[in-house]
Design a protein around this motif. Sequence first.
Motif, PDB file in Angstrom:
ATOM      1  N   VAL A  78      52.764  -0.887 -20.996  1.00  0.00           N
ATOM      2  CA  VAL A  78      52.802  -2.195 -20.335  1.00  0.00           C
ATOM      3  C   VAL A  78      51.654  -3.076 -20.820  1.00  0.00           C
ATOM      4  CG1 VAL A  78      52.680  -3.377 -18.110  1.00  0.00           C
ATOM      5  CG2 VAL A  78      53.999  -1.271 -18.312  1.00  0.00           C
ATOM      6  N   ASP A  79      50.493  -2.479 -21.040  1.00  0.00           N
ATOM      7  CA  ASP A  79      49.329  -3.217 -21.555  1.00  0.00           C
ATOM      8  C   ASP A  79      49.504  -3.403 -23.067  1.00  0.00           C
ATOM      9  OD1 ASP A  79      46.866  -4.438 -21.799  1.00  0.00           O
ATOM     10  OD2 ASP A  79      45.749  -2.552 -21.804  1.00  0.00           O
ATOM     11  N   ALA A  80      50.448  -4.267 -23.430  1.00  0.00           N
ATOM     12  CA  ALA A  80      50.855  -4.423 -24.828  1.00  0.00           C
ATOM     13  C   ALA A  80      49.723  -4.852 -25.753  1.00  0.00           C
ATOM     14  CB  ALA A  80      52.002  -5.428 -24.920  1.00  0.00           C
ATOM     15  N   ASP A  81      48.818  -5.699 -25.272  1.00  0.00           N
ATOM     16  CA  ASP A  81      47.732  -6.177 -26.139  1.00  0.00           C
ATOM     17  C   ASP A  81      46.493  -5.267 -26.099  1.00  0.00           C
ATOM     18  OD1 ASP A  81      46.700  -6.756 -23.647  1.00  0.00           O
ATOM     19  OD2 ASP A  81      46.611  -8.925 -23.953  1.00  0.00           O
ATOM     20  N   GLN A  82      46.622  -4.127 -25.381  1.00  0.00           N
ATOM     21  CA  GLN A  82      45.543  -3.131 -25.295  1.00  0.00           C
ATOM     22  C   GLN A  82      44.226  -3.734 -24.794  1.00  0.00           C
ATOM     23  OE1 GLN A  82      46.411   0.187 -25.893  1.00  0.00           O
ATOM     24  NE2 GLN A  82      48.414  -0.778 -26.022  1.00  0.00           N
ATOM     25  N   PHE A 142      51.443 -12.550  -8.663  1.00  0.00           N
ATOM     26  CA  PHE A 142      52.781 -12.744  -9.223  1.00  0.00           C
ATOM     27  C   PHE A 142      53.706 -11.608  -8.778  1.00  0.00           C
ATOM     28  CE2 PHE A 142      55.827 -11.894 -12.697  1.00  0.00           C
ATOM     29  CZ  PHE A 142      56.550 -13.073 -12.638  1.00  0.00           C
ATOM     30  N   MET A 143      53.197 -10.366  -8.825  1.00  0.00           N
ATOM     31  CA  MET A 143      54.003  -9.223  -8.391  1.00  0.00           C
ATOM     32  C   MET A 143      54.348  -9.338  -6.909  1.00  0.00           C
ATOM     33  SD  MET A 143      52.550  -5.945 -10.479  1.00  0.00           S
ATOM     34  CE  MET A 143      50.840  -6.348 -10.716  1.00  0.00           C
ATOM     35  N   ALA A 144      53.425  -9.840  -6.103  1.00  0.00           N
ATOM     36  CA  ALA A 144      53.689 -10.032  -4.678  1.00  0.00           C
ATOM     37  C   ALA A 144      54.768 -11.097  -4.461  1.00  0.00           C
ATOM     38  CB  ALA A 144      52.410 -10.423  -3.950  1.00  0.00           C
ATOM     39  N   ALA A 145      54.740 -12.167  -5.270  1.00  0.00           N
ATOM     40  CA  ALA A 145      55.752 -13.222  -5.153  1.00  0.00           C
ATOM     41  C   ALA A 145      57.140 -12.687  -5.501  1.00  0.00           C
ATOM     42  CB  ALA A 145      55.398 -14.398  -6.060  1.00  0.00           C
ATOM     43  N   ILE A 146      57.230 -11.873  -6.548  1.00  0.00           N
ATOM     44  CA  ILE A 146      58.510 -11.262  -6.921  1.00  0.00           C
ATOM     45  C   ILE A 146      58.970 -10.308  -5.822  1.00  0.00           C
ATOM     46  CG2 ILE A 146      59.659  -9.730  -8.592  1.00  0.00           C
ATOM     47  CD1 ILE A 146      59.135 -12.493  -9.729  1.00  0.00           C
ATOM     48  N   CYS A 147      58.036  -9.557  -5.279  1.00  0.00           N
ATOM     49  CA  CYS A 147      58.320  -8.633  -4.180  1.00  0.00           C
ATOM     50  C   CYS A 147      58.863  -9.399  -2.972  1.00  0.00           C
ATOM     51  CB  CYS A 147      57.045  -7.870  -3.831  1.00  0.00           C
ATOM     52  SG  CYS A 147      57.172  -6.828  -2.389  1.00  0.00           S
ATOM     53  N   PHE A 148      58.219 -10.516  -2.640  1.00  0.00           N
ATOM     54  CA  PHE A 148      58.668 -11.344  -1.525  1.00  0.00           C
ATOM     55  C   PHE A 148      60.090 -11.833  -1.770  1.00  0.00           C
ATOM     56  CE2 PHE A 148      59.520 -15.542   0.173  1.00  0.00           C
ATOM     57  CZ  PHE A 148      59.300 -15.348   1.530  1.00  0.00           C
ATOM     58  N   ALA A 149      60.330 -12.401  -2.951  1.00  0.00           N
ATOM     59  CA  ALA A 149      61.644 -12.970  -3.256  1.00  0.00           C
ATOM     60  C   ALA A 149      62.735 -11.904  -3.219  1.00  0.00           C
ATOM     61  CB  ALA A 149      61.618 -13.655  -4.621  1.00  0.00           C
ATOM     62  N   GLY A 150      62.480 -10.754  -3.848  1.00  0.00           N
ATOM     63  CA  GLY A 150      63.480  -9.682  -3.859  1.00  0.00           C
ATOM     64  C   GLY A 150      63.790  -9.184  -2.462  1.00  0.00           C
ATOM     65  N   THR A 151      62.753  -9.011  -1.674  1.00  0.00           N
ATOM     66  CA  THR A 151      62.943  -8.526  -0.296  1.00  0.00           C
ATOM     67  C   THR A 151      63.676  -9.567   0.543  1.00  0.00           C
ATOM     68  OG1 THR A 151      60.864  -7.278  -0.463  1.00  0.00           O
ATOM     69  CG2 THR A 151      61.766  -7.586   1.730  1.00  0.00           C
ATOM     70  N   ILE A 195      44.415  -4.456 -13.066  1.00  0.00           N
ATOM     71  CA  ILE A 195      45.489  -5.416 -12.785  1.00  0.00           C
ATOM     72  C   ILE A 195      44.819  -6.689 -12.292  1.00  0.00           C
ATOM     73  CG2 ILE A 195      47.517  -5.916 -11.366  1.00  0.00           C
ATOM     74  CD1 ILE A 195      48.055  -2.884 -11.318  1.00  0.00           C
ATOM     75  N   THR A 196      44.980  -7.772 -13.033  1.00  0.00           N
ATOM     76  CA  THR A 196      44.299  -9.020 -12.690  1.00  0.00           C
ATOM     77  C   THR A 196      44.825  -9.585 -11.369  1.00  0.00           C
ATOM     78  OG1 THR A 196      45.864 -10.441 -13.868  1.00  0.00           O
ATOM     79  CG2 THR A 196      43.984  -9.582 -15.142  1.00  0.00           C
ATOM     80  N   LYS A 197      44.038 -10.439 -10.741  1.00  0.00           N
ATOM     81  CA  LYS A 197      44.441 -11.049  -9.468  1.00  0.00           C
ATOM     82  C   LYS A 197      45.689 -11.904  -9.646  1.00  0.00           C
ATOM     83  CE  LYS A 197      39.876 -10.974  -7.436  1.00  0.00           C
ATOM     84  NZ  LYS A 197      38.670 -11.679  -7.107  1.00  0.00           N
ATOM     85  N   THR A 198      45.768 -12.603 -10.770  1.00  0.00           N
ATOM     86  CA  THR A 198      46.944 -13.446 -11.028  1.00  0.00           C
ATOM     87  C   THR A 198      48.194 -12.591 -11.150  1.00  0.00           C
ATOM     88  OG1 THR A 198      45.520 -14.982 -12.220  1.00  0.00           O
ATOM     89  CG2 THR A 198      47.882 -15.232 -12.543  1.00  0.00           C
ATOM     90  N   ALA A 199      48.096 -11.490 -11.882  1.00  0.00           N
ATOM     91  CA  ALA A 199      49.239 -10.590 -12.030  1.00  0.00           C
ATOM     92  C   ALA A 199      49.610  -9.981 -10.685  1.00  0.00           C
ATOM     93  CB  ALA A 199      48.924  -9.495 -13.047  1.00  0.00           C
ATOM     94  N   ASN A 200      48.617  -9.615  -9.891  1.00  0.00           N
ATOM     95  CA  ASN A 200      48.865  -9.028  -8.578  1.00  0.00           C
ATOM     96  C   ASN A 200      49.598 -10.022  -7.670  1.00  0.00           C
ATOM     97  OD1 ASN A 200      48.816  -7.435  -6.294  1.00  0.00           O
ATOM     98  ND2 ASN A 200      46.607  -7.198  -6.236  1.00  0.00           N
ATOM     99  N   GLU A 238      47.821  -8.642 -17.486  1.00  0.00           N
ATOM    100  CA  GLU A 238      47.821 -10.080 -17.211  1.00  0.00           C
ATOM    101  C   GLU A 238      49.196 -10.495 -16.704  1.00  0.00           C
ATOM    102  OE1 GLU A 238      46.918  -9.118 -20.522  1.00  0.00           O
ATOM    103  OE2 GLU A 238      44.745  -9.239 -20.311  1.00  0.00           O
ATOM    104  N   LEU A 239      49.323 -11.754 -16.385  1.00  0.00           N
ATOM    105  CA  LEU A 239      50.552 -12.291 -15.819  1.00  0.00           C
ATOM    106  C   LEU A 239      51.776 -11.954 -16.671  1.00  0.00           C
ATOM    107  CD1 LEU A 239      51.843 -13.996 -13.598  1.00  0.00           C
ATOM    108  CD2 LEU A 239      51.345 -16.013 -14.949  1.00  0.00           C
ATOM    109  N   ARG A 240      51.706 -12.199 -17.968  1.00  0.00           N
ATOM    110  CA  ARG A 240      52.892 -12.010 -18.814  1.00  0.00           C
ATOM    111  C   ARG A 240      53.275 -10.538 -18.937  1.00  0.00           C
ATOM    112  NH1 ARG A 240      48.670 -12.474 -22.065  1.00  0.00           N
ATOM    113  NH2 ARG A 240      48.489 -11.160 -23.919  1.00  0.00           N
ATOM    114  N   GLU A 241      52.325  -9.631 -18.719  1.00  0.00           N
ATOM    115  CA  GLU A 241      52.618  -8.203 -18.822  1.00  0.00           C
ATOM    116  C   GLU A 241      53.087  -7.606 -17.493  1.00  0.00           C
ATOM    117  OE1 GLU A 241      49.387  -6.915 -22.236  1.00  0.00           O
ATOM    118  OE2 GLU A 241      48.689  -7.171 -20.167  1.00  0.00           O
ATOM    119  N   SER A 242      53.026  -8.386 -16.423  1.00  0.00           N
ATOM    120  CA  SER A 242      53.331  -7.841 -15.104  1.00  0.00           C
ATOM    121  C   SER A 242      54.799  -7.956 -14.708  1.00  0.00           C
ATOM    122  CB  SER A 242      52.464  -8.527 -14.049  1.00  0.00           C
ATOM    123  OG  SER A 242      52.803  -9.889 -13.936  1.00  0.00           O
TER     124      SER A 242
END
Length: 192
Positions: free
Chosen positions: A102-106, A39-48, A32-37, A111-115
Amino acid sequence: MPLFFSALLLSIAASSDCLVIGLNYGAKGIRITKTANLFMAAICFAGTYFSMLAGVGLALLIPAWVESLVGGLILILLGGYMLWGALRPHLGAVSRSDPHQVDADQSKAIELRESLGISLLLCINNIGIGIGGSVAGVDPLLTSLLCAFFSVLFIGLGNWTAGRFARTPAKLLEIGSAGILILLGLYSLLQI
């Protein structure tokens, strides 16, 4: 219970799925790339945060004793549901996110778009916990920031250590998180 300690326990419980996700993907050799990680934290923050603001609004409409009762019951019910899902993994939302799909491009990296899909799964969990926590009186901003921090930490830690851990520690973490929610709910009920 001090507010910081309540927010800390609630955010750890809410973010435990992040460790499971990190372990699951790492065990399949998918990074899981740092950018995706982040991004997931930002979504987590917003939802919470927004779910906790809704809970605060709800708490303004009801007396303090009902607030403690409702918040406590929500946390106990969510903890019970998480415990049931941990003991019966085919029912849990986390188990439905297949790393290879989830890893559509194998590329062996998320990456960000897959997260986005993973982010939404993790966010749904935090919405219910956020409403229950804020109705029980836990600080929304502090809890949301801690959730984002633990999201980044747990996903990164789980992904990095996947080869060193079996599924059992992740299962124990899920059970422990469910227990934390139940204890926070019981504590809220004792405040009535």
